[in-house]
Design an enzyme around this catalytic site. Structure first.
Site, short mmCIF file in Angstrom:
data_model
loop_
_atom_site.label_atom_id
_atom_site.label_comp_id
_atom_site.label_asym_id
_atom_site.label_seq_id
_atom_site.Cartn_x
_atom_site.Cartn_y
_atom_site.Cartn_z
N GLU A 188 16.28 -36.17 -18.83
CA GLU A 188 15.48 -37.39 -18.64
C GLU A 188 14.78 -37.82 -19.92
OE1 GLU A 188 12.88 -36.64 -15.27
OE2 GLU A 188 14.52 -35.61 -14.25
N LYS A 206 6.09 -39.07 -11.50
CA LYS A 206 7.43 -39.20 -12.08
C LYS A 206 8.33 -39.64 -10.95
CE LYS A 206 10.42 -35.78 -13.17
NZ LYS A 206 11.33 -34.90 -13.92
N HIS A 251 9.24 -37.11 -7.66
CA HIS A 251 10.36 -37.38 -6.74
C HIS A 251 11.45 -36.35 -6.98
CE1 HIS A 251 12.91 -39.66 -9.94
NE2 HIS A 251 12.32 -38.60 -10.43
N HIS A 253 22.25 -35.49 -14.10
CA HIS A 253 22.03 -36.76 -13.39
C HIS A 253 22.92 -37.89 -13.88
CE1 HIS A 253 17.66 -35.42 -12.28
NE2 HIS A 253 18.60 -34.71 -11.68
N GLU A 307 9.07 -31.55 -20.38
CA GLU A 307 9.21 -30.75 -19.16
C GLU A 307 10.34 -29.74 -19.33
OE1 GLU A 307 9.57 -33.33 -15.75
OE2 GLU A 307 10.76 -31.86 -14.64
N LYS A 331 6.50 -30.84 -6.69
CA LYS A 331 7.51 -31.43 -5.81
C LYS A 331 7.35 -30.80 -4.43
CE LYS A 331 11.23 -32.11 -9.22
NZ LYS A 331 12.34 -31.40 -9.92
N SER A 368 19.32 -30.76 -10.02
CA SER A 368 19.07 -29.67 -10.97
C SER A 368 17.94 -28.81 -10.40
CB SER A 368 18.68 -30.24 -12.34
OG SER A 368 17.44 -30.91 -12.27
C1 PEP Z 1 13.69 -32.95 -12.17
O1 PEP Z 1 14.35 -32.02 -12.65
O2 PEP Z 1 12.52 -33.11 -12.52
C2 PEP Z 1 14.28 -33.82 -11.15
C3 PEP Z 1 13.59 -34.81 -10.59
O3 PEP Z 1 15.58 -33.60 -10.85
P1 PEP Z 1 16.12 -32.89 -9.54
O4 PEP Z 1 15.51 -33.58 -8.37
O5 PEP Z 1 17.61 -33.06 -9.63
O6 PEP Z 1 15.70 -31.45 -9.62
MG MG Z 2 12.56 -31.43 -13.97
#
Ligand code: PEP
Ligand code: MG
Length: 424
Positions: free
Chosen positions: A167, A390, A367, A158, A287, A339, A43
């Protein structure tokens, strides 16, 4: 000759947790060497740095041969001779070689693999643990073990169920240290497994991309209720265990409306839905409550509930200082999800981290849904004293790699170790 100078850089493809190829890089100096693998999102935010995919027949278009070649044939020779301890110089050199805003010439997956491997190379040359080395980069002293945000029910992009939100997490922020927090998470995970199996049959304990269960339910409150039940069965209280959500709202926003729980609702109704959920459940963090371009919607949610809970920006900020500074100015959130592969280098991620901290925001290191057994982000979370991480359910090797590394770090820090984020 400087022994810390980079002598060799090399990359190859390896598989990630979704059986999709990703880039692994190695950096060698006269003093040490490091290896790292990059993760991959599902996503993804529209404004993330570019993950280069070959688009050819192999791996259904997802090959990374071009990204690997870019490391071996275009990046490697330009880094040779640079002091591996100068992370900023290494990263800036790759940014300059790429020359685009979104790393589309060389690929953020190529660049990040080298950036991470270089940090490991420098730390191994200095005989330091990676978390200590990363702390030095931020002129800080590593001591804070992060609250693990454990995603125990998966939905959205997911999982193959009907849950709109992506999530459903537990945050054991009230436990006394990281190992107790992880223990609580694992116990609750197992209680949830038993509860879901009894209630919905054994098909309900299949797992999604991040190791959380993907039960055949499609109602937000039903998922939250199951987690509350699992916490109770395990004997924990809501002072010890809080809940967290990643709505990843861009993924269920269509033509101006949010498609959730069998309804199509307006942004205003979505905002009040979050308010109600926070009254009904011990939620400490939400989030991406709104879709990624709706800075104003984010601002309204933050204004309404941001004094009580954390509003975390992921797809909306994409670890990018331009989008983050706009968010800070608008008070569009009060926390940053960081990230590395959204931006592509450690140096740029540190810029975003510092900007968020300067604004008084919380930061959670994250992650991706497609992960590897690389535990780099565990060291990063402690090294920068982020206070939160996370990294999925306390299950599946690519997730436990991070949690288990945090257990080791807590042991190494001994009495010096602190736990958690006081503002959570
Ligand atoms: C997120 O959206 O926070 C996540 C970890 O998903 P993705 O890595 O698929 O963006
Ligand atoms: Mg996210």
């Amino acid at each position: 000759m400087n022994n810390f100078a980079i002598k060799k850089v090399k990359a190859r493809w390896v598989l990630d947790s979704r059986s999709t190829p990703t880039v692994e890089a190695e950096v060698h100096s006269g003093k040490g060497s490091g290896r790292a693998m990059v993760p991959s999102g599902a996503s993804t935010g529209t404004h993330e740095a570019l993950e280069m995919r070959d688009g050819t027949k192999e791996f259904h278009g997802k090959g990374v041969r071009n990204a690997v070649d870019n490391v071996n044939k275009k990046i490697a020779e330009h880094l040779e001779g640079i002091d591996s301890r100068n992370q900023e110089q290494v990263d800036r050199k790759m940014i300059e070689l790429d020359g685009t805003d979104n790393k589309s010439k060389l690929g953020a997956n190529a660049i990040l693999a080298v950036s991470m491997a270089n940090a490991r190379c420098a730390s191994s040359g200095l005989r330091k643990e990676l978390f200590e080395y990363l702390a030095g980069m931020n002129k800080d002293d590593a001591k804070v073990l992060p609250v693990p945000m454990m995603n125990i029910i998966n939905g959205g992009m997911h999982a193959g169920n009907g849950l709109a939100m992506q999530e459903f997490m537990i945050l054991p922020s009230g436990m006394k240290n990281f190992s107790e927090a992880l223990k609580a998470g694992a116990e609750i995970y197992h209680s949830l497994k038993g509860y879901l199996k009894e209630k919905h049959g054994k098909g309900a304990i299949n797992v999604g991309d991040e190791g959380g269960f993907a039960p055949p339910i499609s109602d937000t409150r039903q998922a939250l209720g199951a987690i509350m039940k699992a916490i109770e069965i395990s004997g924990y209280s809501s002072n010890e265990i809080k809940l967290g959500l990643d709505a990843a709202a861009s993924s269920f926003f269509k033509e101006g409306l949010y498609h959730i729980d069998g309804k199509k609702i307006s942004p205003e109704d979505m905002a009040s839905f979050y308010g109600k959920l926070c009254e009904e459940y011990p939620i400490a963090s939400i989030e991406d409550p709104m879709h990624e371009e709706d800075f104003d919607g984010f601002r309204k949610v933050t204004e309404a509930i941001g004094r009580k809970i954390q509003i975390l920006g992921d797809d909306v900020f994409v670890t990018n200082v331009k989008r983050l500074s706009r968010g800070i100015e608008m008070k569009a959130a009060n926390a940053l999800l960081l990230k590395l592969n959204q931006v592509g280098t450690i140096t740029e991620a540190l810029d975003a981290f510092r900007m968020a901290r300067k604004a008084g925001w919380n930061v959670a290191i994250s992650h991706r849904s497609g992960e590897t057994e690389d535990s780099f982000i565990a060291d990063l979370a402690v090294g920068w004293n982020a206070g939160q991480i996370k990294t999925g359910a306390p299950a599946r090797g690519e997730r436990t790699a991070k949690y288990n590394q945090l257990l080791r770090i807590e042991e190494m820090l001994g009495k010096k170790a602190l736990f958690g984020d006081t503002k959570l």
